[in-house]
Design an enzyme around this catalytic site. Structure first.
Site, mmCIF file in Angstrom:
data_model
loop_
_atom_site.group_PDB
_atom_site.id
_atom_site.type_symbol
_atom_site.label_atom_id
_atom_site.label_comp_id
_atom_site.label_asym_id
_atom_site.label_seq_id
_atom_site.Cartn_x
_atom_site.Cartn_y
_atom_site.Cartn_z
ATOM 1 N N LEU A 40 0.805 -1.223 0.000
ATOM 2 C CA LEU A 40 0.000 0.000 0.000
ATOM 3 C C LEU A 40 0.839 1.275 0.000
ATOM 4 C CD1 LEU A 40 -2.781 -1.237 2.438
ATOM 5 C CD2 LEU A 40 -2.774 -1.284 -0.068
ATOM 6 N N CYS A 41 2.138 1.157 -0.254
ATOM 7 C CA CYS A 41 3.006 2.337 -0.335
ATOM 8 C C CYS A 41 2.850 3.019 -1.692
ATOM 9 C CB CYS A 41 4.466 1.939 -0.154
ATOM 10 S SG CYS A 41 4.941 1.705 1.546
ATOM 11 N N HIS A 42 2.958 4.340 -1.659
ATOM 12 C CA HIS A 42 2.911 5.123 -2.893
ATOM 13 C C HIS A 42 4.289 5.125 -3.551
ATOM 14 C CE1 HIS A 42 -0.449 6.788 -0.540
ATOM 15 N NE2 HIS A 42 -1.001 7.039 -1.705
ATOM 16 N N MET A 87 8.786 4.362 5.407
ATOM 17 C CA MET A 87 8.916 2.994 4.892
ATOM 18 C C MET A 87 10.136 2.855 3.991
ATOM 19 S SD MET A 87 6.703 1.403 6.536
ATOM 20 C CE MET A 87 7.194 -0.151 5.819
ATOM 21 N N GLU A 88 10.477 3.897 3.274
ATOM 22 C CA GLU A 88 11.656 3.854 2.415
ATOM 23 C C GLU A 88 12.927 3.763 3.258
ATOM 24 O OE1 GLU A 88 8.331 4.829 -0.003
ATOM 25 O OE2 GLU A 88 8.922 5.650 1.933
ATOM 26 N N ASP A 110 23.531 -11.975 3.419
ATOM 27 C CA ASP A 110 23.692 -12.771 2.199
ATOM 28 C C ASP A 110 25.158 -12.919 1.817
ATOM 29 O OD1 ASP A 110 22.802 -14.135 -0.232
ATOM 30 O OD2 ASP A 110 23.454 -12.315 -1.259
#
Length: 159
Positions: free
Chosen positions: A75-77, A113-114, A128
């Site tokens: 739901l992020c833009h 969120m970014e 990793d």
């Protein structure tokens, strides 16, 4: 209590409509940690890892992740980021790497969120690259440090 913005009156998930919001300068900072054995950290610091420069790879991965957050979090833009910074710091006294990210833009929605995604993916990239040497590394905590701009106001984590 503040309402969840991504849930409509019918209880369904939806993308928030930000079209009526004013554009403001926004910034968010986040951090993540990767705990590891001293020998693994020494290999990163010495640059003796057979896969190459762990920090450079993690930095690029974090930047790429910030730019692709809207593709990863449903739901992020999609945002026009104006700055993405990923700092990596070896902390030999704690046998860990600290990652701090900063994302900026002028826009209608925040960049928390970014910043969190950049920190998380940088940490995952370290894991990793080093998993052949050590599989029991620990990622975390991952958290928002600060955010500024926007309707909800500023936030700074209590340290």
């Amino acid at each position: 209590m503040t309402q969840l913005t991504h849930i409509n009156t019918a209880g369904e998930a939806h993308m928030v409509d930000v079209s009526a919001k004013n554009e403001t300068a926004r910034e968010a900072r986040a951090e993540a940690f990767v705990d590891m054995q001293a020998a693994t950290l020494a290999m990163i610091i010495d640059g003796s890892h057979h896969k190459g420069d762990v920090f450079a790879t993690a930095r690029i991965a974090g930047i790429q992740a910030a730019k692709k957050t809207w593709e990863l979090i449903p739901l992020c833009h999609p945002l026009l980021l104006t700055k993405v910074e990923v700092k990596l710091e070896a902390q030999p006294e704690h046998n860990r790497v600290r990652i701090e990210t900063c994302c900026r833009l002028t826009g209608k929605t925040g960049v928390e969120m970014e910043a969190l995604t950049a920190a998380s993916v940088a940490a995952l990239t370290i894991y990793d690259m080093c998993k052949a040497v050590q599989k029991d590394m620990i990622i975390g905590p991952v958290r928002l440090l600060t955010k500024s701009g926007g309707k909800s106001g500023d936030f700074k984590v209590d340290i």
